[in-house]
Design a protein around this motif. Sequence first.
Motif, PDB file in Angstrom:
ATOM      1  N   LEU A   4      36.401  69.290  38.529  1.00  0.00           N
ATOM      2  CA  LEU A   4      38.205  68.541  38.508  1.00  0.00           C
ATOM      3  C   LEU A   4      38.815  68.112  38.960  1.00  0.00           C
ATOM      4  O   LEU A   4      39.230  66.892  39.451  1.00  0.00           O
ATOM      5  N   ASN A  17      36.289  64.751  38.972  1.00  0.00           N
ATOM      6  CA  ASN A  17      37.473  64.180  37.867  1.00  0.00           C
ATOM      7  C   ASN A  17      38.349  63.064  38.842  1.00  0.00           C
ATOM      8  O   ASN A  17      38.238  62.248  37.896  1.00  0.00           O
ATOM      9  N   MET A  18      38.401  63.921  40.185  1.00  0.00           N
ATOM     10  CA  MET A  18      39.990  62.774  40.815  1.00  0.00           C
ATOM     11  C   MET A  18      39.195  61.604  41.462  1.00  0.00           C
ATOM     12  O   MET A  18      39.524  60.542  40.742  1.00  0.00           O
ATOM     13  N   LYS A  41      39.214  59.356  37.706  1.00  0.00           N
ATOM     14  CA  LYS A  41      41.078  59.001  38.236  1.00  0.00           C
ATOM     15  C   LYS A  41      41.540  58.773  39.232  1.00  0.00           C
ATOM     16  O   LYS A  41      42.442  57.465  38.435  1.00  0.00           O
ATOM     17  N   ARG A  42      41.075  58.153  40.430  1.00  0.00           N
ATOM     18  CA  ARG A  42      41.673  57.588  41.267  1.00  0.00           C
ATOM     19  C   ARG A  42      41.449  56.071  41.057  1.00  0.00           C
ATOM     20  O   ARG A  42      42.632  55.379  41.142  1.00  0.00           O
TER      21      ARG A  42
END
Lengths: 204, 270
Positions: A165, A169-170, A173-174
Amino acid sequence: MGLVFGIQYFVPHRVSEQFFQAFLDWSVVIGIFGSLIAYFSFYRAHGMRIKRKAPAWPYSFVAIAMSLAIALFGFIQGRSEGMVFMNMYSYILVPIESTMFSLLAFYIASAAYRAFRARSAQATALLIAAVIVMLGRVPLGESISFWHKIWPTLPTFTDIANWILNVPNMAAKRGMGLGIGLGIMMLSLKIVLGIERSYMGSGD
Amino acid sequence: MIQIDRRIIYLIIALAMILPFFFQMGLPIPITKEVKDIYDYIETLTPDDVVILSADYSPSVEPELSPMFDALFRHCLKNDIKVIAMSLYIEGPGLIAPMIQEAATDYKKVNGVDYAFMPWVIGYSIVVMNMMENINRAFPTDYYGTAISELPIFQNIKNFEDYDLIVSFTGSSAYGLWLTFGHEPYGVTLATGVTAVSAADLYPYIQSGQFLGMLGGLKGAAEYETLIDEKRMATMGMEAQNWAHVIIILFIIIGNIGHIAISRQKKARS
């Protein structure tokens, strides 16, 4: 108006602050009138369905009757604990909405069983990540990480889920967030400069 | 193996979620950094400090988010920190009212003195902007209709300079309103509690420091209950979530075994 608020934001002057405060007061008034339009639209749409005897029209009747009943009890008795308004809210509305959302658990289980297949390398990677995160997000994931008890330096399911995460994931997402942010900025500029006018129904 | 009747799946999931409420395993709940950071920050606050807890959610996500609100509200009351409870959603005040009353009774706190409960006011972002400038303009009265100028708690609470922490509990992107109109222009400290499905979206904001921390889903609430040593709704719910996750993983494995077996059969035939 976009330019005016852009200037207002960067000018810390008394006039600018008064203007901003007036805008906030007006916004509340506009919002209240906006809700009146929403009520009108709701009764009109459901009223038309009843008038035309559209499919499932009795539900429209129930929607109108319930909205009038809850409003009526609210105005007559108030909304203190134990009053009909609060009972309708706590024992009808809340359970209905919670039940609707909780049905997701059943659909997710069924969909995961039918559709979550390791058909390719990417799908397999996604599947493994999903299983690790699911285990890492419940206490059982920590408890079954037996290797951590033998070699404490090795990560548990919770540690691996947190890494997934916090890192891959980050990063994804970023990237998406930056793309969306740039898109919003461009669209806002186009609206402020009058280039984009489709939101006013001009079709440009 | 890949043709299990969906009604059987539904029944197994229902049992997996209902039975743990009667047979608790009491597994330890590991604490994540995102949750611990919020707890540690609140531990540093003094009785003069003010925490705003905003229940920006509707009943659909109440089982996940209400335990978070309850845990943080109790933590603040326990430490004698002043709390302003509110909601940007029309359904919010009705959801948190019973929790507020119960916690206030447990900790012997007085409304208007130790905490305040604000009503719903139309406007979402407008409410946040108004609160940052002047809380009296955003909420002329409290939830019970008393003018906030008459409430002792508001003697020293005027605007953003007086807010030490704002926590938004939401199943939507309402945390973005506090970020855009609260943190960025005024620099107020923010934290959030979100549903498990939204939690993945928040990590970039936490790493950038825009959010102090995050409570993600029921597990986040259960972690917080563990930290404040009050095992209540979330801890009990985690047992059900435990088994629901395990059952879903088992179904995924069974489905994939069936899929592999069929693929091999097809290959053998061709």
